[in-house]
Design a protein around this motif. Sequence first.
Motif, short mmCIF file in Angstrom:
data_model
loop_
_atom_site.label_atom_id
_atom_site.label_comp_id
_atom_site.label_asym_id
_atom_site.label_seq_id
_atom_site.Cartn_x
_atom_site.Cartn_y
_atom_site.Cartn_z
N GLY A 148 98.55 130.54 27.45
CA GLY A 148 97.98 130.53 28.89
C GLY A 148 96.73 130.76 29.16
N GLN A 149 95.73 130.84 28.03
CA GLN A 149 94.43 131.21 28.21
C GLN A 149 93.54 129.76 28.45
N VAL A 150 94.29 128.56 28.05
CA VAL A 150 93.60 127.31 28.09
C VAL A 150 94.51 126.23 28.93
N ALA A 151 93.99 125.53 29.61
CA ALA A 151 94.88 124.54 30.25
C ALA A 151 95.15 123.23 29.26
N GLY A 152 96.37 122.94 29.36
CA GLY A 152 96.56 121.93 28.15
C GLY A 152 96.83 122.34 26.86
N LEU A 153 96.88 123.53 26.59
CA LEU A 153 97.18 124.37 25.12
C LEU A 153 98.51 124.77 25.14
N SER A 154 99.10 124.27 24.29
CA SER A 154 100.76 125.01 24.14
C SER A 154 100.82 125.31 23.03
N VAL A 155 101.38 126.64 23.12
CA VAL A 155 101.64 127.63 21.82
C VAL A 155 102.90 127.85 21.88
N LEU A 156 103.80 127.25 20.90
CA LEU A 156 105.27 127.31 20.94
C LEU A 156 105.76 128.03 19.46
N MET A 167 103.27 126.74 16.61
CA MET A 167 103.15 125.40 16.88
C MET A 167 102.04 125.29 17.85
N ILE A 168 101.19 124.67 17.65
CA ILE A 168 99.82 124.76 18.74
C ILE A 168 99.73 123.03 19.01
N ARG A 169 99.85 122.84 20.25
CA ARG A 169 99.53 121.21 20.59
C ARG A 169 98.64 121.22 21.84
N LEU A 170 97.67 120.32 21.65
CA LEU A 170 96.60 120.07 22.66
C LEU A 170 96.90 118.87 23.40
N ARG A 171 97.25 118.97 24.71
CA ARG A 171 97.62 117.99 25.55
C ARG A 171 98.75 117.03 25.21
N GLY A 172 99.76 117.77 24.61
CA GLY A 172 101.07 117.17 24.21
C GLY A 172 101.00 116.56 22.87
N VAL A 173 101.94 115.77 22.28
CA VAL A 173 102.15 115.20 21.14
C VAL A 173 101.51 113.66 21.05
N ASN A 174 100.58 113.55 20.00
CA ASN A 174 99.63 112.45 19.94
C ASN A 174 100.07 111.33 19.00
N SER A 175 101.07 111.82 18.10
CA SER A 175 101.60 110.89 17.22
C SER A 175 103.11 111.23 16.86
N ILE A 176 103.92 110.23 16.35
CA ILE A 176 105.10 110.23 16.27
C ILE A 176 105.35 110.53 14.74
N SER A 221 87.91 111.80 12.19
CA SER A 221 89.42 111.68 12.54
C SER A 221 90.31 112.85 12.65
N ARG A 222 89.74 114.01 11.83
CA ARG A 222 90.46 115.26 11.91
C ARG A 222 90.87 115.72 13.24
N ALA A 223 89.72 115.46 14.05
CA ALA A 223 89.66 116.05 15.53
C ALA A 223 90.67 115.29 16.46
N ALA A 224 91.25 114.09 16.14
CA ALA A 224 92.13 113.40 16.85
C ALA A 224 92.93 114.45 17.61
N ASN A 225 93.65 115.35 17.35
CA ASN A 225 94.62 116.41 17.83
C ASN A 225 93.71 117.37 18.56
N GLY A 226 92.50 117.37 18.61
CA GLY A 226 91.69 118.45 19.23
C GLY A 226 90.99 119.43 18.33
#
Length: 338
Positions: A148-156, A167-176, A221-226
């Motif tokens: 809840g500290q950053v918009a678009g940051l999901s901590v599951l 599990m941390i996701r920035l702006r959803g899932v970027n790769s299958i 390229s390591r920063a592709a997921n934020g």
Amino acid sequence: MYKKLLLSLTFALVAIIQISAQSTKKVTGTVVAADDGFPLPGATVIVVGHETIGAGADINGNFTLEVPANAKSLKVGFVGMKTVVVPIKFGTQMKITLAEDNALVDEVIVTGYGSAKKLGSVVGSVAAVSAEKIQNIPTANFTDALQGQVAGLSVLSGSGEPTASAMIRLRGVNSISAGNTPLFILDGSPITSDVFNALNPSDIASISVLKDAASTAIYGSRAANGVIVLTSKKGKMGEKPTVKISAQYGVSNVINSGVKMMNSAEYLKFREMLDPTLVNNATWLEHKKVVTLNGIDTDWQDYIYRDNAPTFNLNASVTGGSENTNYYLSQPLLKRGY
């Protein structure tokens, strides 16, 4: 006659040399920064009232000047620092401290796609989280403090175990097929998600979250997921030792799900309904007899999910520094979570 004239000129020259030697004095000193005590190479030192006399500090911040004996003060300056005028102290190593001039120079960060003031205002999507926002949140691990500290940051959380990796996701899932975990940077060095989850929130000074694709210009390229950039706390040069003890305590309870568990009699009857042959099974009848005669009836939901389960943390840290070094020591004294 010529000998007398030559002798007179010699005495006059000696007198001039003595007067000249007495009219100048040597001044030595060191120029350092006020916030961390580091030397300021290239700092300018000028004699007030004799602006043609000056010198620049060397790589260690040291300077040496021959100044007139009647000189009273020095004017010292450096780019981004406030210029000061200090009185001259002959016969001693002067230490001149310059403070940062916030009105002229702000923190500047050079990125792979440009430069900007501060990491929180780089062109792109960047969110900053201060240490105050996460230190007072009673959580069992560092990851949960970011919820809840950053918009678009999901901590599951993958499970109910407090120390389990989230599990941390920035702006959803970027790769299958590839990974979706952000890149974690601690004090300039990449770290794994396990190290990130094990961090102590009390040791973190600031957090910056780079959420858009522009961060790949810096980290590849390591920063592709934020990218989540962490800065740990540090001591300051010349700071007196400071001991800090922080404690957190919390209580957790299970939300009533409305699910009612079977008792032993209902469970035995349910098993016989599923498998009617158990009614004539000697092993089953013996098992049923033992349960019934001994009154075995355990509510496993109530046994496992205890009420008022405590969660507490106790941390101690020591920070400070001398003229040549700085330090920050931290140790978790107690940690428990359910």
